[in-house]
Enzyme design. Structure first.
Site, PDB file in Angstrom:
ATOM      1  N   LYS A  69     -35.897 -15.452  53.181  1.00 36.15           N
ATOM      2  CA  LYS A  69     -36.918 -15.075  51.959  1.00 36.15           C
ATOM      3  C   LYS A  69     -37.726 -16.534  51.845  1.00 36.15           C
ATOM      4  CE  LYS A  69     -33.700 -13.256  49.394  1.00 36.15           C
ATOM      5  NZ  LYS A  69     -32.632 -13.424  50.465  1.00 36.15           N
ATOM      6  N   THR A  70     -36.873 -17.378  51.718  1.00 36.25           N
ATOM      7  CA  THR A  70     -37.551 -18.647  51.142  1.00 36.25           C
ATOM      8  C   THR A  70     -38.455 -19.317  52.314  1.00 36.25           C
ATOM      9  OG1 THR A  70     -35.902 -19.460  49.666  1.00 36.25           O
ATOM     10  CG2 THR A  70     -37.216 -21.142  50.171  1.00 36.25           C
ATOM     11  N   ASP A 114     -37.747 -18.046  43.005  1.00 35.88           N
ATOM     12  CA  ASP A 114     -36.698 -17.345  43.569  1.00 35.88           C
ATOM     13  C   ASP A 114     -35.606 -16.838  42.600  1.00 35.88           C
ATOM     14  OD1 ASP A 114     -34.929 -17.113  45.834  1.00 35.88           O
ATOM     15  OD2 ASP A 114     -33.784 -19.112  45.640  1.00 35.88           O
ATOM     16  N   THR A 163     -32.297 -10.831  45.559  1.00 37.33           N
ATOM     17  CA  THR A 163     -31.197  -9.942  46.415  1.00 37.33           C
ATOM     18  C   THR A 163     -31.106  -8.905  45.787  1.00 37.33           C
ATOM     19  OG1 THR A 163     -29.811 -11.304  44.960  1.00 37.33           O
ATOM     20  CG2 THR A 163     -30.296 -12.095  47.101  1.00 37.33           C
ATOM     21  N   ARG A 222     -28.679 -18.728  57.766  1.00 37.26           N
ATOM     22  CA  ARG A 222     -28.174 -19.594  56.848  1.00 37.26           C
ATOM     23  C   ARG A 222     -26.763 -20.188  57.346  1.00 37.26           C
ATOM     24  NH1 ARG A 222     -28.464 -18.672  50.769  1.00 37.26           N
ATOM     25  NH2 ARG A 222     -30.873 -18.999  51.167  1.00 37.26           N
TER      26      ARG A 222
END
Length: 349
Positions: A69-70, A114, A163, A222
């Protein structure tokens, strides 16, 4: 290069993890591996924004942690040739916290939020006119002498990451022109990411070693980057610096990451569910209390992969261990519950 204004707030992860992820993060949409359909739709939006000379519409990304997402949020300003400011929902406790970001927003720039689902409702409501009409209303004074001052803003784009999109209010969700859900990655996609990032780190890795890391990375880039960083350190310390299949397996075994991609915490979750609660059903709060871990950490970070790989399931009565979990732990599979009695059970002939 786009300028980044980063407010750490209550961001997750330590500094070392963030620096590593930032160094390995793609810079352009064409460099992103996986999430092909999402990347294609974003490319269309970017192309239209450039040709129409209009700011990009507000975008909301949702999905489990670590899926990019980031990354998407930081790539889009590069594609548009504009700047980005970054903050998080927990850092915005009151409307005044937002004013510096809105004041500093440039024409066509991006403001990335975020964990936007953790933004207080009063801040959400303050954002509505900013997102729709590019203005904010500021109340000056108190009581009968109070005056409302409307401050115009330059046209900018808000990109939110969450999320838990269900925790956003309906009016807030409706103000995002695009809503993209990110899915878990395939083993092949993760293997490609690992090979690309190993090259960025000037580390030689064999194809079978990259595939081994990908299979143990829970479908999450990640996690794959974290696995790669550990195996690279192991290869430098205990071998000649090259990551072979044998080196990768030895490093991951030392890190207590098994062939299913489960780490120590995942196995502890299953051991508690199976050993303490007899396979369930039981609530996540009871499991969290036994493990001494916050319940939202279990539901956000541990359970998604266990659910996806069918180690557990969620029912109306709580979490239940699937046969795959019993097999992994070397325990006999719990027999199915007997069927509930019906009206005619025990009826005399």
């Amino acid at each position: 290069m786009p300028r980044e204004t980063i407010v750490t707030g209550n961001a997750n992860g330590n500094g070392e993890d963030k620096q590593r992820d930032a160094a390995l993060r793609p810079k352009w949409l064409r460099e992103i591996v996986g999430q092909k359909a999402v990347a294609e739709r974003l490319q269309v939006a970017v192309n239209a924004s450039k040709k129409l000379k209009e700011p990009l519409g507000h975008i909301l990304f949702d999905g489990p942690p670590g899926l990019g997402k980031t990354t998407f949020a930081t790539v889009l300003p590069n594609e548009l040739g504009t700047t980005i400011q970054m903050t998080s929902g927990p850092a915005l406790s009151k409307p005044a916290d937002f004013l510096p970001f809105l004041h500093n927003a440039e024409e066509g720039s991006v403001l990335f939020i975020d964990e936007i689902h953790r933004t207080p409702r009063v801040v959400e409501e303050f954002l509505y006119p900013a997102m729709e009409d590019f203005r904010v209303d500021i109340v000056l004074g108190k009581g009968v002498g109070a005056r409302t001052f409307s401050m115009p803003l330059k046209h900018f784009t808000i990109i939110g990451a969450t999320t838990r999109s269900g925790m956003l209010s309906g009016p807030m969700r409706d103000r995002f022109k695009m809503h993209e859900h990110l899915e878990f990655y395939s083993v092949e996609e993760l293997a490609t990411i690992i090979r690309v990032n190993a090259k960025k780190l000037d580390t030689e890795i064999s194809d079978d070693a990259a595939l081994e890391l990908a299979q143990r990375s829970r479908g999450t880039p990640r996690v794959a980057n974290a696995r790669l960083a550990w195996v690279r350190n192991f290869a430098v310390s205990e071998a000649d610096g090259r990551i072979t299949l044998a080196v990768a397996r030895a490093a991951l075994d030392m890190a207590e990451v098994d062939r299913e991609g489960l780490d120590k915490q995942d196995r502890k979750y299953l051991e508690v569910l199976v050993g303490v609660f007899d396979g369930g059903p039981t609530g996540v709060e009871a499991i969290a209390a036994t493990m001494n871990i916050p319940a939202d950490t279990l539901s956000d970070e541990i359970e998604p992969y266990l659910l996806r790989e069918q180690f557990i399931t969620r029912t109306s009565r709580g979490r239940v261990a699937m046969p795959k979990a019993f097999t992994l732990l070397g325990r006999p599979v719990k027999p199915d519950d007997p069927p509930s009695p019906t009206l005619f059970d025990g009826r005399p002939d």
